[in-house]
Design a protein around this motif. Structure first.
Motif, PDB file in Angstrom:
ATOM      1  N   VAL A 228       8.096 -19.076  15.949  1.00 54.48           N
ATOM      2  CA  VAL A 228       8.786 -18.647  17.080  1.00 54.48           C
ATOM      3  C   VAL A 228       8.889 -19.048  18.059  1.00 54.48           C
ATOM      4  O   VAL A 228      10.104 -19.893  18.417  1.00 54.48           O
ATOM      5  CB  VAL A 228       8.471 -16.660  17.506  1.00 54.48           C
ATOM      6  CG1 VAL A 228       9.508 -16.238  18.786  1.00 54.48           C
ATOM      7  CG2 VAL A 228       9.080 -15.857  16.244  1.00 54.48           C
ATOM      8  N   ALA A 229       8.194 -19.441  18.445  1.00 53.41           N
ATOM      9  CA  ALA A 229       8.060 -20.348  19.821  1.00 53.41           C
ATOM     10  C   ALA A 229       8.432 -21.786  19.722  1.00 53.41           C
ATOM     11  O   ALA A 229       9.192 -22.812  20.541  1.00 53.41           O
ATOM     12  CB  ALA A 229       6.597 -20.369  20.774  1.00 53.41           C
ATOM     13  N   SER A 230       8.500 -22.405  18.450  1.00 53.56           N
ATOM     14  CA  SER A 230       9.387 -23.737  17.925  1.00 53.56           C
ATOM     15  C   SER A 230      10.228 -23.661  17.429  1.00 53.56           C
ATOM     16  O   SER A 230      11.366 -24.791  17.082  1.00 53.56           O
ATOM     17  CB  SER A 230       8.205 -24.392  16.726  1.00 53.56           C
ATOM     18  OG  SER A 230       7.519 -24.248  17.601  1.00 53.56           O
ATOM     19  N   GLY A 231      11.547 -21.712  17.427  1.00 54.95           N
ATOM     20  CA  GLY A 231      12.630 -21.956  17.287  1.00 54.95           C
ATOM     21  C   GLY A 231      13.158 -21.260  15.956  1.00 54.95           C
ATOM     22  O   GLY A 231      13.952 -21.348  15.451  1.00 54.95           O
ATOM     23  N   VAL A 232      11.733 -21.259  15.539  1.00 53.51           N
ATOM     24  CA  VAL A 232      12.090 -20.967  13.318  1.00 53.51           C
ATOM     25  C   VAL A 232      12.867 -18.797  13.611  1.00 53.51           C
ATOM     26  O   VAL A 232      11.880 -18.567  13.960  1.00 53.51           O
ATOM     27  CB  VAL A 232      11.076 -21.152  13.063  1.00 53.51           C
ATOM     28  CG1 VAL A 232      10.926 -20.929  11.341  1.00 53.51           C
ATOM     29  CG2 VAL A 232      10.680 -22.666  13.021  1.00 53.51           C
ATOM     30  N   GLU A 233      13.026 -18.666  12.842  1.00 55.14           N
ATOM     31  CA  GLU A 233      13.544 -17.132  12.885  1.00 55.14           C
ATOM     32  C   GLU A 233      12.135 -16.864  12.343  1.00 55.14           C
ATOM     33  O   GLU A 233      12.319 -17.328  11.289  1.00 55.14           O
ATOM     34  CB  GLU A 233      14.606 -17.015  12.029  1.00 55.14           C
ATOM     35  CG  GLU A 233      15.056 -15.462  11.641  1.00 55.14           C
ATOM     36  CD  GLU A 233      16.560 -15.837  11.139  1.00 55.14           C
ATOM     37  OE1 GLU A 233      16.528 -14.636   9.781  1.00 55.14           O
ATOM     38  OE2 GLU A 233      17.459 -16.751  10.886  1.00 55.14           O
ATOM     39  N   VAL A 234      11.658 -15.883  12.360  1.00 55.27           N
ATOM     40  CA  VAL A 234      10.316 -15.591  12.418  1.00 55.27           C
ATOM     41  C   VAL A 234      10.490 -13.933  11.452  1.00 55.27           C
ATOM     42  O   VAL A 234      10.806 -13.451  12.665  1.00 55.27           O
ATOM     43  CB  VAL A 234       9.156 -15.621  12.216  1.00 55.27           C
ATOM     44  CG1 VAL A 234       7.699 -14.723  12.595  1.00 55.27           C
ATOM     45  CG2 VAL A 234       8.869 -17.251  12.844  1.00 55.27           C
ATOM     46  N   SER A 235      10.176 -13.387  10.374  1.00 60.05           N
ATOM     47  CA  SER A 235      10.352 -11.903  10.079  1.00 60.05           C
ATOM     48  C   SER A 235       8.427 -11.459   9.828  1.00 60.05           C
ATOM     49  O   SER A 235       8.086 -12.882   8.826  1.00 60.05           O
ATOM     50  CB  SER A 235      11.122 -11.675   8.798  1.00 60.05           C
ATOM     51  OG  SER A 235      10.485 -10.023   8.537  1.00 60.05           O
ATOM     52  N   LEU A 236       7.544 -11.462  10.584  1.00 61.96           N
ATOM     53  CA  LEU A 236       6.424 -11.185  10.361  1.00 61.96           C
ATOM     54  C   LEU A 236       5.628  -9.727   9.650  1.00 61.96           C
ATOM     55  O   LEU A 236       6.667  -8.319  10.336  1.00 61.96           O
ATOM     56  CB  LEU A 236       5.856 -10.935  11.319  1.00 61.96           C
ATOM     57  CG  LEU A 236       3.890 -10.518  11.729  1.00 61.96           C
ATOM     58  CD1 LEU A 236       3.438 -11.428  11.047  1.00 61.96           C
ATOM     59  CD2 LEU A 236       3.155  -9.947  13.020  1.00 61.96           C
ATOM     60  N   TRP A 237       5.870  -9.356   8.169  1.00 67.47           N
ATOM     61  CA  TRP A 237       5.365  -7.956   7.561  1.00 67.47           C
ATOM     62  C   TRP A 237       3.829  -6.736   8.116  1.00 67.47           C
ATOM     63  O   TRP A 237       2.739  -8.836   8.010  1.00 67.47           O
ATOM     64  CB  TRP A 237       5.344  -8.221   6.302  1.00 67.47           C
ATOM     65  CG  TRP A 237       6.856  -8.348   6.112  1.00 67.47           C
ATOM     66  CD1 TRP A 237       8.040  -9.100   6.174  1.00 67.47           C
ATOM     67  CD2 TRP A 237       7.742  -7.744   4.996  1.00 67.47           C
ATOM     68  NE1 TRP A 237       9.936  -9.114   6.242  1.00 67.47           N
ATOM     69  CE2 TRP A 237       9.646  -7.224   5.849  1.00 67.47           C
ATOM     70  CE3 TRP A 237       7.577  -5.983   4.951  1.00 67.47           C
ATOM     71  CZ2 TRP A 237      10.160  -7.209   5.028  1.00 67.47           C
ATOM     72  CZ3 TRP A 237       8.761  -5.023   4.057  1.00 67.47           C
ATOM     73  CH2 TRP A 237      10.007  -5.703   4.563  1.00 67.47           C
ATOM     74  N   LEU A 238       4.006  -6.282   8.295  1.00 65.08           N
ATOM     75  CA  LEU A 238       2.059  -5.998   8.843  1.00 65.08           C
ATOM     76  C   LEU A 238       1.917  -4.586   7.314  1.00 65.08           C
ATOM     77  O   LEU A 238       3.532  -3.822   6.988  1.00 65.08           O
ATOM     78  CB  LEU A 238       2.800  -5.004   9.576  1.00 65.08           C
ATOM     79  CG  LEU A 238       3.185  -5.447  11.440  1.00 65.08           C
ATOM     80  CD1 LEU A 238       2.786  -4.851  11.824  1.00 65.08           C
ATOM     81  CD2 LEU A 238       1.860  -6.926  11.399  1.00 65.08           C
ATOM     82  N   THR A 239       1.097  -5.632   6.304  1.00 60.86           N
ATOM     83  CA  THR A 239       0.432  -4.391   5.692  1.00 60.86           C
ATOM     84  C   THR A 239      -0.508  -4.787   5.129  1.00 60.86           C
ATOM     85  O   THR A 239      -1.354  -5.249   6.368  1.00 60.86           O
ATOM     86  CB  THR A 239       0.981  -5.477   4.246  1.00 60.86           C
ATOM     87  OG1 THR A 239       0.293  -6.122   3.882  1.00 60.86           O
ATOM     88  CG2 THR A 239       2.926  -5.750   4.407  1.00 60.86           C
ATOM     89  N   GLY A 240      -1.341  -3.424   4.522  1.00 60.48           N
ATOM     90  CA  GLY A 240      -2.717  -3.649   4.528  1.00 60.48           C
ATOM     91  C   GLY A 240      -2.991  -2.680   5.588  1.00 60.48           C
ATOM     92  O   GLY A 240      -2.709  -2.011   6.862  1.00 60.48           O
ATOM     93  N   GLU A 241      -3.939  -3.676   5.829  1.00 66.99           N
ATOM     94  CA  GLU A 241      -5.210  -2.589   7.394  1.00 66.99           C
ATOM     95  C   GLU A 241      -4.067  -3.568   8.917  1.00 66.99           C
ATOM     96  O   GLU A 241      -4.301  -2.678   9.982  1.00 66.99           O
ATOM     97  CB  GLU A 241      -6.521  -4.013   7.400  1.00 66.99           C
ATOM     98  CG  GLU A 241      -7.369  -2.544   6.142  1.00 66.99           C
ATOM     99  CD  GLU A 241      -7.377  -0.797   6.611  1.00 66.99           C
ATOM    100  OE1 GLU A 241      -7.924  -0.581   8.198  1.00 66.99           O
ATOM    101  OE2 GLU A 241      -6.759  -0.098   6.183  1.00 66.99           O
ATOM    102  N   SER A 242      -3.507  -4.655   8.533  1.00 71.72           N
ATOM    103  CA  SER A 242      -2.429  -4.736   9.440  1.00 71.72           C
ATOM    104  C   SER A 242      -1.671  -3.943  10.399  1.00 71.72           C
ATOM    105  O   SER A 242      -1.264  -4.472  11.475  1.00 71.72           O
ATOM    106  CB  SER A 242      -2.132  -6.386   9.743  1.00 71.72           C
ATOM    107  OG  SER A 242      -1.101  -6.403   8.454  1.00 71.72           O
ATOM    108  N   ALA A 243      -1.231  -2.638   9.105  1.00 72.41           N
ATOM    109  CA  ALA A 243      -0.388  -2.254   9.408  1.00 72.41           C
ATOM    110  C   ALA A 243      -0.275  -1.279  10.941  1.00 72.41           C
ATOM    111  O   ALA A 243       0.083  -0.430  11.165  1.00 72.41           O
ATOM    112  CB  ALA A 243      -0.346  -0.894   8.666  1.00 72.41           C
TER     113      ALA A 243
END
Length: 120
Positions: A30-45
């Motif tokens: 994100v800081a580098s200007g890339v379009e980012v989509s982060l998915w929270l699954t499992g225990e990161s939910a």
């Protein structure tokens, strides 16, 4: 046009190094200007809930709340529908900016042109 990066995090406090790596890579992108989509699954939910990222600790790692804040500000954060349901998490429970979506949306994102998918 910048390449898109979709990152699926399957680990939380159960595997802190893997979890931290995913959030770190996403925030740096994100800081580098890339379009980012982060998915929270499992225990990161659980990190979709207010205050949960602050409970995460890993020596010599960037604070998870800071990484999550940067992702919410400059990227997209999605909580897996089934993961949310298994934990009784609803849209009214999650942090502002976190959406709940399922496999169909994930597949659309990872199969889009100029997209790289990573799973941690």
């Amino acid at each position: 046009m910048a390449k898109k990066l979709v990152i699926k995090v399957t680990a939380g406090a159960d595997s802190p190094e893997r979890c931290s790596q995913a959030f770190t890579v996403a925030a740096v992108a994100v800081a580098s200007g890339v379009e980012v989509s982060l998915w929270l699954t499992g225990e990161s939910a659980w990190f979709a809930l207010p205050g949960k990222a602050a409970e995460f600790e890993l020596p010599h790692a960037a604070p998870l709340p800071d990484l999550l804040d940067s992702l919410l500000a400059g990227g997209r954060v999605t909580l897996c529908t089934q993961c949310a349901a298994r934990r009784d998490i609803t849209e009214k429970d999650v942090l502002n900016g976190v959406r709940i979506a399922g496999a169909q949306v994930f597949v659309q994102e990872v199969t889009a042109d100029d997209t790289q998918a990573l799973v941690y």
